[in-house]
Design a protein around this motif. Structure first.
Motif, short mmCIF file in Angstrom:
data_model
loop_
_atom_site.label_atom_id
_atom_site.label_comp_id
_atom_site.label_asym_id
_atom_site.label_seq_id
_atom_site.Cartn_x
_atom_site.Cartn_y
_atom_site.Cartn_z
N GLU A 83 6.76 -18.69 -18.59
CA GLU A 83 7.99 -19.48 -18.75
C GLU A 83 9.05 -18.88 -17.83
O GLU A 83 9.29 -17.67 -17.86
N SER B 293 12.62 -29.81 -24.89
CA SER B 293 12.13 -29.91 -26.29
C SER B 293 13.20 -29.49 -27.29
O SER B 293 13.24 -29.97 -28.42
N GLY C 78 13.78 -35.47 -32.18
CA GLY C 78 12.64 -35.18 -33.06
C GLY C 78 12.15 -36.39 -33.84
O GLY C 78 11.50 -36.24 -34.88
N MET C 79 12.41 -37.59 -33.34
CA MET C 79 11.85 -38.76 -34.00
C MET C 79 10.35 -38.79 -33.75
O MET C 79 9.90 -38.56 -32.62
N VAL D 137 6.94 -19.86 -12.02
CA VAL D 137 5.76 -20.10 -11.17
C VAL D 137 6.21 -20.87 -9.94
O VAL D 137 6.83 -21.94 -10.05
N HIS E 151 7.68 -37.94 -21.44
CA HIS E 151 8.84 -38.83 -21.41
C HIS E 151 9.60 -38.83 -22.72
O HIS E 151 10.06 -37.79 -23.16
N ARG E 152 9.68 -39.97 -23.42
CA ARG E 152 10.50 -40.04 -24.63
C ARG E 152 9.75 -39.54 -25.88
O ARG E 152 10.31 -39.57 -26.97
N ILE F 29 7.75 -34.78 -28.49
CA ILE F 29 7.68 -34.15 -29.82
C ILE F 29 6.59 -34.88 -30.62
O ILE F 29 5.70 -34.25 -31.18
N LEU F 30 6.67 -36.20 -30.62
CA LEU F 30 5.65 -36.99 -31.31
C LEU F 30 4.24 -36.61 -30.84
O LEU F 30 3.33 -36.43 -31.65
C1 LIG Z 1 17.97 -36.66 -25.33
C2 LIG Z 1 16.50 -36.60 -25.61
C3 LIG Z 1 16.01 -36.99 -26.84
C4 LIG Z 1 14.64 -36.97 -27.10
N1 LIG Z 1 14.20 -37.34 -28.33
C5 LIG Z 1 12.86 -37.33 -28.59
C6 LIG Z 1 12.40 -37.70 -29.88
O1 LIG Z 1 13.18 -38.03 -30.76
N2 LIG Z 1 11.05 -37.69 -30.09
C7 LIG Z 1 10.16 -37.31 -29.13
O2 LIG Z 1 8.95 -37.32 -29.38
N3 LIG Z 1 10.59 -36.93 -27.90
C8 LIG Z 1 11.91 -36.95 -27.60
N4 LIG Z 1 12.37 -36.59 -26.37
C9 LIG Z 1 11.38 -36.27 -25.34
C10 LIG Z 1 10.89 -34.83 -25.47
O3 LIG Z 1 12.00 -33.97 -25.59
C11 LIG Z 1 10.06 -34.44 -24.25
O4 LIG Z 1 9.04 -35.37 -24.02
C12 LIG Z 1 9.43 -33.06 -24.48
O5 LIG Z 1 10.40 -32.13 -24.87
C13 LIG Z 1 8.69 -32.56 -23.26
O6 LIG Z 1 8.20 -31.28 -23.57
P1 LIG Z 1 7.71 -30.31 -22.45
O7 LIG Z 1 7.16 -29.10 -23.13
O8 LIG Z 1 6.82 -31.06 -21.53
O9 LIG Z 1 9.03 -29.98 -21.61
P2 LIG Z 1 10.17 -28.86 -21.83
O10 LIG Z 1 10.54 -28.71 -23.23
O11 LIG Z 1 11.25 -29.17 -20.86
O12 LIG Z 1 9.43 -27.53 -21.39
C14 LIG Z 1 9.08 -27.27 -20.05
C15 LIG Z 1 9.27 -25.79 -19.82
O13 LIG Z 1 8.74 -25.46 -18.54
C16 LIG Z 1 9.56 -24.47 -17.97
N5 LIG Z 1 9.33 -24.48 -16.52
C17 LIG Z 1 9.70 -25.43 -15.64
N6 LIG Z 1 9.32 -25.09 -14.41
C18 LIG Z 1 8.68 -23.89 -14.52
C19 LIG Z 1 8.05 -23.03 -13.58
N7 LIG Z 1 8.00 -23.33 -12.28
N8 LIG Z 1 7.52 -21.86 -14.02
C20 LIG Z 1 7.56 -21.54 -15.34
N9 LIG Z 1 8.14 -22.33 -16.27
C21 LIG Z 1 8.69 -23.50 -15.86
C22 LIG Z 1 10.96 -24.90 -18.37
O14 LIG Z 1 11.86 -23.82 -18.28
C23 LIG Z 1 10.73 -25.38 -19.80
O15 LIG Z 1 10.92 -24.33 -20.74
C24 LIG Z 1 13.73 -36.56 -26.10
C25 LIG Z 1 14.22 -36.14 -24.87
C26 LIG Z 1 15.59 -36.15 -24.62
C27 LIG Z 1 16.11 -35.68 -23.30
#
Ligand SMILES: Cc1cc2nc3c(=O)[nH]c(=O)nc-3n(C[C@H](O)[C@H](O)[C@H](O)COP(=O)(O)OP(=O)(O)OC[C@H]3O[C@@H](n4cnc5c(N)ncnc54)[C@H](O)[C@@H]3O)c2cc1C
Length: 404
Positions: free
Chosen positions: A36, A45, A50-51, A184, A346-347, A350-351
């Motif tokens: 990370e 995230s 969190g819906m 990375v 995308h949206r 969490i789901l």
């Molecule tokens: C306003 C908002 C509301 C939302 N509400 C919902 C909801 O109600 N229900 C739902 O299901 N989803 C919801 N989502 C969508 C959900 O948040 C995302 O789909 C989800 O968080 C994606 O998770 P992730 O682990 O892929 O990304 P992230 O949580 O962004 O994690 C990616 C991680 O990778 C790290 N990273 C990036 N590049 C590098 C690198 N080069 N080297 C090492 N680490 C790196 C980042 O620092 C980060 O910690 C919402 C999103 C938003 C913006």
């Protein structure tokens, strides 16, 4: 003990997806290191509402139906996933099946809701049409401006922040090596072209880490990592979302269900806290909250739930959703051997976290794959995004519901 110098699996990204994948892979016996760049659990995230909302979120079109199938499957896994995670971490997790109301406040929106109702019924989804008086009986805080409502009784939610804390602890207890402050920069390959195989990754300051498999779960930044041949790359774009966390000084009770409307939603946590979200903006990696967006969220929410004016503002936050060209996730092996995508949620990240983790663990250890993994993964095949530029990818038709 896992061999941390040369683990079986390197997971890039410590959001809900990377953490969940790392935990599940470790439980299947893989040695796992998670990289990370900042601190785990501080990316998109953490911002999410969190819906757990596959029915309200469903979109028209084939890609929308694929996401629905994944979402329904993952929603059904959440209670078991949360219980296991709670046992593994000691963090109390409380998914709440409150149901959701989709609201219309004028004739145009009511017509659109009728269309949404017919669409969901055609898919066999549980949804009930409510007259304004019926909606207000269920949620007395609704304004008389409500013209029509759809109730989706199976929709649920969970606060993603304790989930992220729990995943981190569960990973640590299981023996996942978590390296924070480890950005990375590139994927390292042996060979080139179609025969190339992933050797590992290079960190920004040059350290090379080798592994049998590399899982790219870097959220909206997944497309920024260098070193991949064009055939293995997938385009991931950031979709900005602004969101607020609110608190009722009078305690819980204003709303019991999630209330969704064109342009927003208000989600009750059940303890007097609320989440009001969220914008959908294509603004690259910009992370600044804006007065106009926050004003609009509050204005729309207040029109339907006047009591929102009394809530105290605890936080305004911005997150970047990882979007692919068809807005469905990319889960599965890339064309370069040893590279696996787990991004583009995308949206719905969490789901989709429990299902994503299970599917990825099944790729890493096929003996443990879900019985229907092949079908589910076909819906998320990364190669659909690498072939031709998907200029004609099916657009997501606009939905009367709000955006998560
Ligand atoms: C306003 C908002 C509301 C939302 N509400 C919902 C909801 O109600 N229900 C739902 O299901 N989803 C919801 N989502 C969508 C959900 O948040 C995302 O789909 C989800 O968080 C994606 O998770 P992730 O682990 O892929 O990304 P992230 O949580 O962004 O994690 C990616 C991680 O990778 C790290 N990273 C990036 N590049 C590098 C690198 N080069 N080297 C090492 N680490 C790196 C980042 O620092 C980060 O910690 C919402 C999103 C938003 C913006």
């Amino acid at each position: 003990m896992p061999d941390s110098r040369h683990p079986d699996v390197l997971v890039v990204g410590g959001g809900i997806i990377g953490l969940a994948v790392a935990w599940r892979a470790r439980l299947r016996g893989c040695s796992v290191t998670l990289l990370e760049r900042d601190r785990v659990g501080q990316g998109t995230s953490r911002v999410a509402a969190g819906m757990l909302s596959p029915v309200a979120e469903v979109e028209f079109g084939a890609a929308g139906r694929r996401v629905l199938a994944l979402g329904l499957r993952s929603a059904a896994m959440w209670a078991g996933f949360a219980a296991e995670l709670q046992r593994a971490s000691g963090v109390v997790l409380a998914p709440a099946r409150t149901g959701a109301l989709l609201l219309a406040r004028d004739e145009d929106e009511a017509r659109e809701l009728e269309r949404q109702l017919a669409f969901r019924r055609s898919l066999g989804l549980r949804v009930e049409r409510l007259r304004p008086s019926e909606a207000r009986e269920r949620e007395p805080a609704l304004a008389p401006t409500v013209r029509l409502a759809l109730e989706m009784p199976d929709e649920a939610s969970i606060d993603p922040r304790p989930v992220l804390d729990a995943l981190r602890l569960a990973c640590e207890h299981a023996g996942v090596r978590i390296r924070e402050g480890a950005p990375v920069a590139r994927v390292e390959l042996d060979g080139d072209g179609d025969g190339a195989r992933v050797r590992g990754v290079a960190l920004a300051e040059g350290e090379l880490l080798e592994a049998g498999e590399v899982v790219l779960a870097a959220g909206a930044w997944s497309g920024q990592i260098d070193g991949l041949p064009p055939a293995a790359r997938i385009p991931v774009r950031p979709v900005k979302g602004q969101i607020m966390r609110l608190r009722d000084p009078a305690g819980p009770g204003l709303l019991r269900r999630v209330v969704r409307f064109a342009g927003g939603y208000l989600l009750p946590r059940g303890d007097g806290r609320y989440v009001l979200g969220a914008t959908m903006e294509e603004r690259g990696f910009e992370l600044a909250p804006t007065a106009g967006a926050i004003h609009q969220l509050l204005r729309d929410a207040r029109e339907l739930v006047p009591g929102v004016s009394e809530l105290e503002i605890e936080e305004i936050a911005v997150g970047l959703r990882p979007g692919t060209p068809d807005n469905a996730p990319a889960l599965g092996r890339a064309s370069s051997a040893g590279l696996i995508w787990a991004t583009g949620h995308h949206r719905n990240g969490i789901l989709l976290a429990p299902l994503t983790a299970e599917l990825l663990a099944g790729i890493l250890d096929p003996a443990a794959a879900l019985p229907d993994a092949g079908e589910l993964l076909a819906a998320c095949e990364p190669s659909r995004l690498t072939a031709e530029p998907p200029a004609l990818a099916e657009p997501f038709a606009s939905n009367a519901g709000a955006r998560s």
